[in-house]
Design an enzyme around this catalytic site. Structure first.
Site, PDB file in Angstrom:
ATOM      1  N   GLU A  43     -13.602  11.281 -45.274  1.00  0.00           N
ATOM      2  CA  GLU A  43     -14.301  12.032 -44.233  1.00  0.00           C
ATOM      3  C   GLU A  43     -13.293  12.505 -43.184  1.00  0.00           C
ATOM      4  OE1 GLU A  43     -17.966  11.173 -41.057  1.00  0.00           O
ATOM      5  OE2 GLU A  43     -16.772   9.518 -41.846  1.00  0.00           O
ATOM      6  N   LYS A 109     -23.295  16.730 -42.853  1.00  0.00           N
ATOM      7  CA  LYS A 109     -23.715  15.342 -42.674  1.00  0.00           C
ATOM      8  C   LYS A 109     -25.085  15.266 -42.001  1.00  0.00           C
ATOM      9  CE  LYS A 109     -21.805  10.966 -40.891  1.00  0.00           C
ATOM     10  NZ  LYS A 109     -20.653  10.421 -40.109  1.00  0.00           N
ATOM     11  N   CYS A 143     -20.301   9.121 -45.244  1.00  0.00           N
ATOM     12  CA  CYS A 143     -20.193   7.902 -44.439  1.00  0.00           C
ATOM     13  C   CYS A 143     -21.539   7.279 -44.047  1.00  0.00           C
ATOM     14  CB  CYS A 143     -19.343   8.194 -43.204  1.00  0.00           C
ATOM     15  SG  CYS A 143     -18.605   6.711 -42.446  1.00  0.00           S
TER      16      CYS A 143
END
Length: 260
Positions: A43, A109, A143
């Site tokens: 990331e 995300k 994540c």
């Protein structure tokens, strides 16, 4: 293709230094000698997990996108990882799925890390991404998304492999090492999770713990603490056998999230 060859790079990242990160990553990737289908970076691989997007964000035609295309073309494979993007006056933690021919897809995300104030600096996405690579259906995530199993649900065998790129700190590594096998088992899919290593600009240590877990929870690859560039293969037959032997997915609830 029954076998998919994956190269993961559990990298040390230089804090908020795009030029240095791209130079180092390119140098390290140049040591790859065998043909691979997919290269996975962490990331925010060009900056580290920074809350300074005003200074670091790039447009979709910026230097990091160009670098990704160069690397994908060089190795004749897909290259993926997330970077900081500015678009329509918003800042996004965006995963790029870059192909050798320069075409790409992306995932923004969904779950922003409130504890680290990511939600105060970035806008969240509202759409999953499913990509195909040599007959494999892949769902890339970023994540913190790992903590939200409803978002990651494998409904109607949407994917064969769940891909997680991360900057996950060592202080919560037990959660990381627990949740990844759980996501593999409950979704009857391979999970490939790539983290970074080393201290970031806030002196937060990352222990890596990148791994690949098969649909039964078996560890195929696991690496703590050290920077590591590693290539391994996963086999479609293992996936098919797991789903045929224990057909849990057909009994799962079929609801999907209604994202506004």
């Amino acid at each position: 293709m029954n076998t998919l060859k994956i190269t993961t790079f559990q990298a040390y990242l230089f804090w908020e230094n795009i030029e240095k990160n791209l130079q180092n990553l390119g140098l390290r990737l140049s040591s790859i000698r065998e043909k691979t289908d997919l290269i996975v970076l962490p990331e925010m691989f060009s900056t580290g997990f920074s809350m300074n997007p005003e200074q670091l964000a790039e447009e979709m035609d910026g230097k990091t996108m160009k670098w990704m295309h160069q690397q994908a073309k060089k190795f004749d494979c897909v290259l993926t990882g997330s970077i900081i993007i500015k678009e329509d006056k918003k800042y996004l933690n965006r995963l790029i799925w870059m192909r050798p021919d320069g075409t790409y897809e992306y995932y923004d995300k969904r779950h922003l890390f409130g504890l680290g104030e990511e939600d105060k600096h970035y806008s969240s996405g509202n759409k999953k991404l499913f990509v195909e690579l040599h007959g494999w259906k892949i769902c890339p995530m970023i994540c913190y998304d790992l903590r939200f199993p409803v978002w990651l649900r494998n409904i109607d065998e949407d994917y064969d492999m769940l891909l997680i790129v991360a900057n996950w700190p060592e202080r919560r590594s037990l959660h990381w090492r627990t949740l990844i096998p759980a996501r593999a088992i409950e979704n009857q899919a391979f999970v490939v999770a790539v983290n970074r290593v080393g201290h970031d600009g806030n002196e937060i240590y990352h222990s890596g713990d990148s791994m690949c877990i098969d649909p039964n929870g078996k560890v195929i690859y696991y690496k703590p603490n050290d920077e590591d560039l590693y290539t391994f293969s996963i086999n479609k037959e293992d996936l098919i056998t797991a789903r045929e032997s224990f057909p849990f997915l057909k009994d799962a609830d079929k609801f999907r999230l209604d994202i506004k």
